[in-house]
Design a protein around this motif. Structure first.
Motif, PDB file in Angstrom:
ATOM      1  N   GLU A  18       0.888  -1.174   0.000  1.00 55.43           N
ATOM      2  CA  GLU A  18       0.000   0.000   0.000  1.00 55.43           C
ATOM      3  C   GLU A  18       0.919   1.214   0.000  1.00 55.43           C
ATOM      4  O   GLU A  18       1.704   1.401   0.940  1.00 55.43           O
ATOM      5  N   PRO A  19       0.894   2.041  -1.028  1.00 58.56           N
ATOM      6  CA  PRO A  19       1.858   3.142  -1.123  1.00 58.56           C
ATOM      7  C   PRO A  19       1.604   4.251  -0.107  1.00 58.56           C
ATOM      8  O   PRO A  19       0.452   4.622   0.153  1.00 58.56           O
ATOM      9  N   LEU A  20       2.677   4.744   0.469  1.00 56.69           N
ATOM     10  CA  LEU A  20       2.594   5.907   1.344  1.00 56.69           C
ATOM     11  C   LEU A  20       2.046   7.114   0.590  1.00 56.69           C
ATOM     12  O   LEU A  20       2.228   7.232  -0.626  1.00 56.69           O
ATOM     13  N   GLY A  21       1.430   8.026   1.334  1.00 53.00           N
ATOM     14  CA  GLY A  21       1.014   9.281   0.729  1.00 53.00           C
ATOM     15  C   GLY A  21       2.215  10.129   0.369  1.00 53.00           C
ATOM     16  O   GLY A  21       2.305  10.691  -0.727  1.00 53.00           O
ATOM     17  N   VAL A  22       3.151  10.211   1.315  1.00 50.30           N
ATOM     18  CA  VAL A  22       4.427  10.908   1.119  1.00 50.30           C
ATOM     19  C   VAL A  22       5.492  10.092   1.837  1.00 50.30           C
ATOM     20  O   VAL A  22       5.185   9.305   2.737  1.00 50.30           O
ATOM     21  N   PRO A  23       6.769  10.237   1.463  1.00 51.53           N
ATOM     22  CA  PRO A  23       7.818   9.510   2.181  1.00 51.53           C
ATOM     23  C   PRO A  23       7.758   9.784   3.680  1.00 51.53           C
ATOM     24  O   PRO A  23       7.459  10.909   4.109  1.00 51.53           O
ATOM     25  N   SER A  24       8.026   8.753   4.468  1.00 56.64           N
ATOM     26  CA  SER A  24       7.907   8.863   5.914  1.00 56.64           C
ATOM     27  C   SER A  24       9.274   8.776   6.579  1.00 56.64           C
ATOM     28  O   SER A  24      10.103   7.930   6.228  1.00 56.64           O
ATOM     29  N   GLN A  25       9.479   9.646   7.567  1.00 55.18           N
ATOM     30  CA  GLN A  25      10.703   9.639   8.369  1.00 55.18           C
ATOM     31  C   GLN A  25      10.358   9.197   9.774  1.00 55.18           C
ATOM     32  O   GLN A  25       9.384   9.676  10.363  1.00 55.18           O
ATOM     33  N   ALA A  26      11.131   8.290  10.318  1.00 57.04           N
ATOM     34  CA  ALA A  26      10.880   7.778  11.661  1.00 57.04           C
ATOM     35  C   ALA A  26      10.802   8.930  12.660  1.00 57.04           C
ATOM     36  O   ALA A  26      11.676   9.798  12.699  1.00 57.04           O
TER      37      ALA A  26
ATOM     38  N   GLY B 235      -2.149  10.204   6.734  1.00 57.77           N
ATOM     39  CA  GLY B 235      -3.308   9.796   7.522  1.00 57.77           C
ATOM     40  C   GLY B 235      -4.217   8.835   6.778  1.00 57.77           C
ATOM     41  O   GLY B 235      -4.657   7.818   7.328  1.00 57.77           O
ATOM     42  N   ARG B 236      -4.487   9.127   5.525  1.00 55.30           N
ATOM     43  CA  ARG B 236      -5.359   8.245   4.751  1.00 55.30           C
ATOM     44  C   ARG B 236      -4.668   6.927   4.408  1.00 55.30           C
ATOM     45  O   ARG B 236      -5.325   5.891   4.255  1.00 55.30           O
ATOM     46  N   TYR B 237      -3.350   6.956   4.283  1.00 55.82           N
ATOM     47  CA  TYR B 237      -2.594   5.715   4.080  1.00 55.82           C
ATOM     48  C   TYR B 237      -2.846   4.749   5.233  1.00 55.82           C
ATOM     49  O   TYR B 237      -3.090   3.547   5.006  1.00 55.82           O
ATOM     50  N   VAL B 238      -2.813   5.251   6.460  1.00 58.27           N
ATOM     51  CA  VAL B 238      -3.026   4.402   7.629  1.00 58.27           C
ATOM     52  C   VAL B 238      -4.421   3.786   7.590  1.00 58.27           C
ATOM     53  O   VAL B 238      -4.606   2.594   7.864  1.00 58.27           O
TER      54      VAL B 238
ATOM     55  N   GLN C  59      -1.554   6.652  14.940  1.00 57.07           N
ATOM     56  CA  GLN C  59      -1.609   7.960  15.600  1.00 57.07           C
ATOM     57  C   GLN C  59      -2.932   8.615  15.234  1.00 57.07           C
ATOM     58  O   GLN C  59      -3.150   9.008  14.080  1.00 57.07           O
ATOM     59  N   LYS C  60      -3.836   8.714  16.203  1.00 58.31           N
ATOM     60  CA  LYS C  60      -5.162   9.263  15.905  1.00 58.31           C
ATOM     61  C   LYS C  60      -5.079  10.684  15.364  1.00 58.31           C
ATOM     62  O   LYS C  60      -5.848  11.071  14.475  1.00 58.31           O
ATOM     63  N   SER C  61      -4.135  11.460  15.890  1.00 62.83           N
ATOM     64  CA  SER C  61      -4.046  12.861  15.466  1.00 62.83           C
ATOM     65  C   SER C  61      -3.702  12.969  13.987  1.00 62.83           C
ATOM     66  O   SER C  61      -4.181  13.886  13.297  1.00 62.83           O
ATOM     67  N   THR C  62      -2.883  12.058  13.459  1.00 56.46           N
ATOM     68  CA  THR C  62      -2.526  12.110  12.049  1.00 56.46           C
ATOM     69  C   THR C  62      -3.744  11.911  11.163  1.00 56.46           C
ATOM     70  O   THR C  62      -3.918  12.592  10.147  1.00 56.46           O
ATOM     71  N   ILE C  63      -4.604  10.982  11.555  1.00 53.12           N
ATOM     72  CA  ILE C  63      -5.815  10.720  10.766  1.00 53.12           C
ATOM     73  C   ILE C  63      -6.774  11.899  10.866  1.00 53.12           C
ATOM     74  O   ILE C  63      -7.343  12.348   9.868  1.00 53.12           O
TER      75      ILE C  63
ATOM     76  N   LYS D  73       8.672  11.405  12.728  1.00 51.79           N
ATOM     77  CA  LYS D  73       8.136  12.662  12.199  1.00 51.79           C
ATOM     78  C   LYS D  73       6.742  12.421  11.602  1.00 51.79           C
ATOM     79  O   LYS D  73       6.603  11.824  10.534  1.00 51.79           O
ATOM     80  N   LEU D  74       5.712  12.875  12.301  1.00 48.84           N
ATOM     81  CA  LEU D  74       4.344  12.694  11.815  1.00 48.84           C
ATOM     82  C   LEU D  74       4.076  13.574  10.605  1.00 48.84           C
ATOM     83  O   LEU D  74       4.606  14.688  10.504  1.00 48.84           O
ATOM     84  N   ASP D  75       3.227  13.077   9.710  1.00 46.96           N
ATOM     85  CA  ASP D  75       2.830  13.850   8.537  1.00 46.96           C
ATOM     86  C   ASP D  75       1.381  13.502   8.219  1.00 46.96           C
ATOM     87  O   ASP D  75       1.056  12.345   7.931  1.00 46.96           O
TER      88      ASP D  75
END
Length: 337
Positions: A81-89, A97-100, A125-129, A91-93
């Protein structure tokens, strides 16, 4: 921590959602599955997540992911399932949120369609969604909504020969709203679900459930509140009449003692922070979260995304291993029924 495999006509199929990409979920998943063949010889695993992210986190924590999930290895497969944007350990983005949610939706859809015998969810992370513009309260409520289940029960549990299990009459509510949410009908239905699932998914032939009061000292005979008299005690009477061994209400501050718990299969607490601090103090890092009452099997960890540990290799996979073990065990019981 593992349980003996039962003969079956085909391997059990377990899906694992890797959760918040900036958290510890991806690396704990690859660490937990490093011992899949030895721990769960009768199960195959589908890992839902971004393939490149999983490979990178596996390398960071020293797991040979290609040896587990590469060509020619059928114990573990990755459903990309592709990430929305690259993810850094760490660092929330919100762009992820929709990827999760996509991971969770794919697992739920697969379980409802019979593709998976159970799902295990790494922390999100609920806040990300919510920051992505999607109202989200938690896994438990989302699973209930997506499976059209009117009443589910959150239960956390430890491990071992006589595990401590704590279920909740209410889940993610402000404390000021708890008393109004407790009704005779809701408590009876919660007890029915606990009794049913402990029998059919945990192999307990006659579950004994101890129930807390809501107020200090379980209301002190009405001097500290009437919910015990007006709601909880009548609910227990109805449940007993239906053949459910539910006892109480007991003062919560004295119930969690070995002399009571050794004879209990589950404790039903009235609200989140009444029962879960005790459970997490006793079992944190090895406990699990189970959603009872669903048409599918779902287990999870007892901790959050641990952003400060993500990518460091210092996070402990014990809770996720226990959650996988429980999902496999529950699926065995369901298959054997």
């Amino acid at each position: 921590m593992t349980s003996a495999a039962q003969p079956s006509h085909a391997p059990l199929q377990i899906a694992i959602t890797t959760g918040e990409p900036a958290g510890v979920g991806p690396e704990l998943t690859v660490q937990a599955l490093a011992g899949a063949a030895a721990h769960w010889p009768d199960a195959q695993f589908t890992v839902l997540g971004d393939a490149a992210l999983l490979a990178a986190r596996a390398q960071a924590v020293g797991v040979d992911w290609a040896a587990l999930s590469g060509p020619g290895h059928n114990r573990v497969r990755v459903q990309h399932e592709p990430l929305g944007v690259p993810s850094q350990a760490g660092k929330l983005d919100a762009a992820n949120g929709r990827y999760v949610l996509n991971l969770l939706d794919s697992a739920i859809d697969g379980a409802l369609a019979g593709q998976f015998d159970g799902i295990v969810t790494a922390p999100l992370q609920k806040s990300t969604i919510n920051d992505a513009g999607v109202p989200f309260t938690g896994h438990t409520e989302y699973l209930a909504e997506r499976t059209h289940t009117p009443h589910v029960v959150m239960m956390l549990a430890g491990t071992g020969q006589r595990p401590l299990r704590v279920a909740l009459a209410t889940t993610h509510l402000p404390l000021k709203d708890v008393a109004a949410a407790l009704t005779i009908g809701s408590i009876v239905e919660t007890l029915r679900i606990i009794d049913h699932d402990l029998r059919h998914h945990f192999g307990l032939p006659a579950p004994r459930i101890l129930v807390t009061g809501l107020n200090p000292h379980a209301g002190e005979n009405g001097y500290l509140g009437h919910e015990e008299i007006d709601v909880i005690a009548p609910a227990l009477q109805q449940a007993n009449g239906a053949g459910i061994d539910a006892r109480g209400p007991y003062p919560a501050d004295t119930l969690f003692q070995p002399r009571y718990l050794t004879e209990a299969d589950c404790v039903l607490a009235m609200f989140h922070d009444q029962g879960l601090p005790v459970l997490k103090y006793a079992t944190f890092g090895e406990g699990i979260n189970v959603t009872l009452g669903l048409p599918i099997i779902r287990t999870s960890v007892d901790h959050g995304t641990a952003l400060d540990l993500a990518g460091t290799g210092r996070a402990d996979a014990g809770s996720l291993i226990a959650a996988i073990d429980t999902a496999v065990s529950m699926a065995r019981h369901r298959r054997a029924a």
